[in-house]
Design an enzyme around this catalytic site. Sequence first.
Site, PDB file in Angstrom:
ATOM      1  N   ASN A  19      -6.268  55.070  39.516  1.00 55.24           N
ATOM      2  CA  ASN A  19      -7.634  54.554  39.702  1.00 55.24           C
ATOM      3  C   ASN A  19      -7.890  54.766  41.205  1.00 55.24           C
ATOM      4  OD1 ASN A  19      -8.946  51.265  38.660  1.00 55.24           O
ATOM      5  ND2 ASN A  19      -9.848  53.276  38.486  1.00 55.24           N
ATOM      6  N   CYS A  84     -11.970  44.190  41.056  1.00 55.58           N
ATOM      7  CA  CYS A  84     -11.298  45.405  40.583  1.00 55.58           C
ATOM      8  C   CYS A  84      -9.810  45.200  40.849  1.00 55.58           C
ATOM      9  CB  CYS A  84     -11.829  46.620  41.348  1.00 55.58           C
ATOM     10  SG  CYS A  84     -10.872  48.106  41.005  1.00 55.58           S
ATOM     11  N   GLY A  85      -9.019  45.186  39.802  1.00 57.55           N
ATOM     12  CA  GLY A  85      -7.588  44.894  39.954  1.00 57.55           C
ATOM     13  C   GLY A  85      -6.855  45.945  40.761  1.00 57.55           C
ATOM     14  N   ASN A 191     -16.402  46.544  30.226  1.00 59.51           N
ATOM     15  CA  ASN A 191     -15.386  47.600  30.207  1.00 59.51           C
ATOM     16  C   ASN A 191     -14.724  47.512  28.842  1.00 59.51           C
ATOM     17  OD1 ASN A 191     -15.356  48.353  33.236  1.00 59.51           O
ATOM     18  ND2 ASN A 191     -15.182  46.123  33.260  1.00 59.51           N
ATOM     19  N   GLU A 209     -14.416  52.668  31.579  1.00 59.56           N
ATOM     20  CA  GLU A 209     -14.913  51.765  32.623  1.00 59.56           C
ATOM     21  C   GLU A 209     -16.423  51.809  32.809  1.00 59.56           C
ATOM     22  OE1 GLU A 209     -13.264  50.882  36.484  1.00 59.56           O
ATOM     23  OE2 GLU A 209     -11.369  51.757  35.844  1.00 59.56           O
ATOM     24  N   ARG A 210     -16.978  50.627  32.775  1.00 58.95           N
ATOM     25  CA  ARG A 210     -18.377  50.409  33.152  1.00 58.95           C
ATOM     26  C   ARG A 210     -18.535  50.852  34.612  1.00 58.95           C
ATOM     27  NH1 ARG A 210     -20.562  44.239  34.003  1.00 58.95           N
ATOM     28  NH2 ARG A 210     -19.062  44.374  35.706  1.00 58.95           N
ATOM     29  N   CYS A 219      -7.000  50.804  34.711  1.00 57.93           N
ATOM     30  CA  CYS A 219      -7.910  49.734  35.134  1.00 57.93           C
ATOM     31  C   CYS A 219      -7.097  48.439  35.176  1.00 57.93           C
ATOM     32  CB  CYS A 219      -9.078  49.630  34.156  1.00 57.93           C
ATOM     33  SG  CYS A 219     -10.149  48.236  34.518  1.00 57.93           S
ATOM     34  N   GLY A 220      -6.926  47.896  36.361  1.00 64.10           N
ATOM     35  CA  GLY A 220      -6.031  46.748  36.541  1.00 64.10           C
ATOM     36  C   GLY A 220      -6.475  45.503  35.788  1.00 64.10           C
ATOM     37  N   THR A 221      -7.746  45.129  35.944  1.00 67.41           N
ATOM     38  CA  THR A 221      -8.235  43.937  35.245  1.00 67.41           C
ATOM     39  C   THR A 221      -8.244  44.185  33.734  1.00 67.41           C
ATOM     40  OG1 THR A 221     -10.486  44.697  35.692  1.00 67.41           O
ATOM     41  CG2 THR A 221      -9.612  42.956  37.137  1.00 67.41           C
TER      42      THR A 221
HETATM   43  N1  LIG Z   1     -15.631  49.164  36.503  1.00 70.65           N
HETATM   44  C1  LIG Z   1     -15.390  47.766  36.614  1.00 70.65           C
HETATM   45  C2  LIG Z   1     -14.893  47.351  37.978  1.00 70.65           C
HETATM   46  C3  LIG Z   1     -13.604  48.022  38.384  1.00 70.65           C
HETATM   47  C4  LIG Z   1     -12.372  47.597  37.571  1.00 70.65           C
HETATM   48  C5  LIG Z   1     -11.130  48.260  38.114  1.00 70.65           C
HETATM   49  N2  LIG Z   1     -11.001  49.645  37.902  1.00 70.65           N
HETATM   50  C6  LIG Z   1      -9.823  47.510  37.896  1.00 70.65           C
HETATM   51  O1  LIG Z   1      -8.774  48.097  38.217  1.00 70.65           O
HETATM   52  O2  LIG Z   1      -9.834  46.354  37.528  1.00 70.65           O
HETATM   53  C7  LIG Z   1     -16.656  46.969  36.265  1.00 70.65           C
HETATM   54  O3  LIG Z   1     -17.772  47.365  36.605  1.00 70.65           O
HETATM   55  O4  LIG Z   1     -16.527  45.915  35.648  1.00 70.65           O
END
Ligand SMILES: N[C@@H](CCC[C@H](N)C(=O)O)C(=O)O
Length: 293
Positions: A19, A84-85, A191, A209-210, A219-221
């Site tokens: 990411n 963003c995680g 997402n 991903e949004r 995507c961490g979260t």
């Molecule tokens: N695209 C997400 C924000 C980013 C999340 C990220 N890539 C992660 O690692 O958590 C959104 O708009 O919610």
Amino acid sequence: MTYCPSATVPFYKMQGSGNDFVVIDNRTLKLPREAMSEWASKICPRAFGVGADGLIFLENAPEGSELDFVWHFYNADGSRAEMCGNGSRCAARLGHELGFGSRTLVFGTDAGPIHAEVSESLDIVKVELTPPLDLALNAELDVDGQKISVHFVNTGVPHAVTIWDDVASLDVVKLGRALRNHPHFAPAGTNVNFIEIKDKNHILIRTYERGVEGETYACGTGNAASALIAHELGLVDAEVELTTSGNEILNISIEKDTVFLQGKAIKTYKGEMYLEALGITPGEEMRQCAHEL
Ligand SMILES: N[C@@H](CCC[C@H](N)C(=O)O)C(=O)O
């Protein structure tokens, strides 16, 4: 200090499990918040810009605050995201390297403070995510004529999670887009994570991903949301290893209501970007040195 760009702005490029992010130290640039979204939408497109899933600005925390620094996070399309995680792991590492704080630090995001621990080698960062919100299991949603069981939790940003037998065979962009825009998640959207449970401690994951509006390598979260939901459903233990579509490993540990995310945070390069080439209009103070552009 008035910033005079001499045509270029310094930046760092980083990636957390694939990411990727452009990170700007905004202490000297002092770019106003109103301009940040446009910068993200000009800098992030691949081939025409620097190329990244998101743009991060690091700034000093307000006077008297307990934070080591604050960030402003923008998706590639210029939308601002609360958290963003993977970006938070990169920001913690660079924040430490730039002198904002020690290897154990805390910084401010729109979702709340993020506590981070940077390893001695600097390459591994563990963050404590904000408390999970709005957990909802087993919503039966109609997606392009097919009924899908969809779970949801907000781990800093909203995440839908769906469980499959073989994630490799899915059309993640088609299904992800349909769920991201499903009326059930309006108006914020979500997402969307596609997971395959391998065993009690191992999940395969792909994420739409949004704000990138496509599949990212990780995507961490989203990994945190997926592990949390799989744990809630009794499918995995509290310590989970997730293999992302970029073939990287992210580790999630769940301790009561607290979720930790750990993985690599890599500084890939440091550069100078040409504002004019990116189609970024210099602000008033930048026009003073137009002769240098
Ligand atoms: N695209 C997400 C924000 C980013 C999340 C990220 N890539 C992660 O690692 O958590 C959104 O708009 O919610």
